[in-house]
Design a protein around this motif. Sequence first.
Motif, short mmCIF file in Angstrom:
data_model
loop_
_atom_site.label_atom_id
_atom_site.label_comp_id
_atom_site.label_asym_id
_atom_site.label_seq_id
_atom_site.Cartn_x
_atom_site.Cartn_y
_atom_site.Cartn_z
N LEU A 41 0.83 -1.43 -0.01
CA LEU A 41 0.10 0.17 0.02
C LEU A 41 0.93 1.07 -0.15
CD1 LEU A 41 -2.98 1.08 0.06
CD2 LEU A 41 -2.80 0.93 2.64
N CYS A 42 2.09 1.16 0.84
CA CYS A 42 2.72 2.33 0.85
C CYS A 42 3.37 2.46 -0.68
CB CYS A 42 3.93 2.22 1.76
SG CYS A 42 3.27 2.55 3.51
N ILE A 43 3.85 1.38 -1.09
CA ILE A 43 4.45 1.65 -2.40
C ILE A 43 3.17 2.19 -3.55
CG2 ILE A 43 5.23 0.22 -4.49
CD1 ILE A 43 6.72 -1.45 -2.50
N GLY A 44 2.07 1.86 -3.36
CA GLY A 44 1.06 2.55 -4.33
C GLY A 44 0.74 3.96 -3.91
N LEU A 52 -7.14 12.61 1.95
CA LEU A 52 -7.99 11.50 2.50
C LEU A 52 -6.94 10.37 2.91
CD1 LEU A 52 -11.10 11.27 0.08
CD2 LEU A 52 -10.98 11.96 2.49
N ILE A 53 -5.81 10.13 2.31
CA ILE A 53 -4.99 9.16 2.61
C ILE A 53 -4.44 9.62 4.02
CG2 ILE A 53 -2.88 8.16 2.23
CD1 ILE A 53 -3.60 8.03 -0.88
N ILE A 54 -3.99 10.57 3.96
CA ILE A 54 -3.55 11.43 5.40
C ILE A 54 -4.40 11.39 6.46
CG2 ILE A 54 -2.60 13.58 6.25
CD1 ILE A 54 -0.74 12.29 4.33
N THR A 80 4.76 8.18 4.04
CA THR A 80 5.06 7.89 2.57
C THR A 80 4.71 9.07 1.70
OG1 THR A 80 4.61 5.52 3.02
CG2 THR A 80 4.33 6.25 0.92
N VAL A 81 3.52 9.60 1.97
CA VAL A 81 2.99 10.85 1.06
C VAL A 81 3.89 12.05 1.25
CG1 VAL A 81 1.32 12.55 1.08
CG2 VAL A 81 0.55 10.13 1.21
N PHE A 82 4.62 12.22 2.54
CA PHE A 82 5.62 13.33 2.74
C PHE A 82 6.78 12.95 2.05
CE2 PHE A 82 3.12 14.10 6.86
CZ PHE A 82 2.04 14.73 6.42
N THR A 83 7.34 11.94 2.12
CA THR A 83 8.55 11.59 1.61
C THR A 83 8.52 11.59 0.17
OG1 THR A 83 9.09 10.25 3.45
CG2 THR A 83 10.57 9.82 1.78
N ALA A 84 7.19 10.82 -0.47
CA ALA A 84 7.32 10.93 -1.88
C ALA A 84 7.01 12.14 -2.48
CB ALA A 84 6.32 9.85 -2.11
N ALA A 85 6.25 13.03 -1.88
CA ALA A 85 6.30 14.57 -2.35
C ALA A 85 7.49 15.12 -2.39
CB ALA A 85 5.15 15.05 -1.63
N GLY A 86 8.19 15.07 -1.11
CA GLY A 86 9.59 15.57 -1.26
C GLY A 86 10.57 15.18 -2.45
N PHE A 87 10.55 13.81 -2.67
CA PHE A 87 11.52 13.26 -3.45
C PHE A 87 11.13 13.66 -4.86
CE2 PHE A 87 13.09 9.99 -0.36
CZ PHE A 87 14.38 10.50 -0.38
N SER A 88 9.76 13.80 -5.19
CA SER A 88 9.20 14.03 -6.48
C SER A 88 9.45 15.29 -6.83
CB SER A 88 7.44 13.69 -6.46
OG SER A 88 7.36 12.39 -6.08
#
Length: 175
Positions: free
Chosen positions: A48-51, A128-130, A140-148
């Motif tokens: 789920l975190c990968i998705g 909604l995920i948050i 996951t959302v915060f890290t992926a947003a930062g890397f993106s």
Amino acid sequence: MNTFCFYKSIYLIIFLKMHKSYLEFDFRVEDLLFKGLTVDSGLGMVGLCIGVALFTFMYETMKTLRQRLVSSLGKVHHDIRFASESHSERSMLVEMKESHHKWNRIRIHTIHAFLYMIQVTMGYFLMLIIMSYNAWLAITVFTAAGFSYYFYSTFVLNRPTVVPIEILSPEAYDQ
């Protein structure tokens, strides 16, 4: 009046028990975004975190596409000046060119509006995920947003990295 206060307090107690307002490090998530999307194991949470990370990357992609579209609109010059008021060949060509630019602007603006609708929808899904209050998904959302953001600003948009002058060493001033 007394029964109204009683029912109101019962409602508040039930609401507070059902709705948590703190992050939990738990491997169980029930009905995330859609009914039936439930995870209750560590391996399921990793998937789920990968998705969610891929979805966040797609969200940043949508933002970058819109930003590139707006910057491309800024580069197109829409100032077409008429050389004369007569209907010579030159003024007819200018009118045709202006008409072409108008339809091109409408087409690009329609694409921009569609991308905006997709971006807003994706943003609400991320919210909604948050709001599931799962710490693993939030991280996951915060890290992926930062890397993106780092990826797109560095490699796609080619923005220079701005470093405040106060943090440079004295040797850097000499160069």
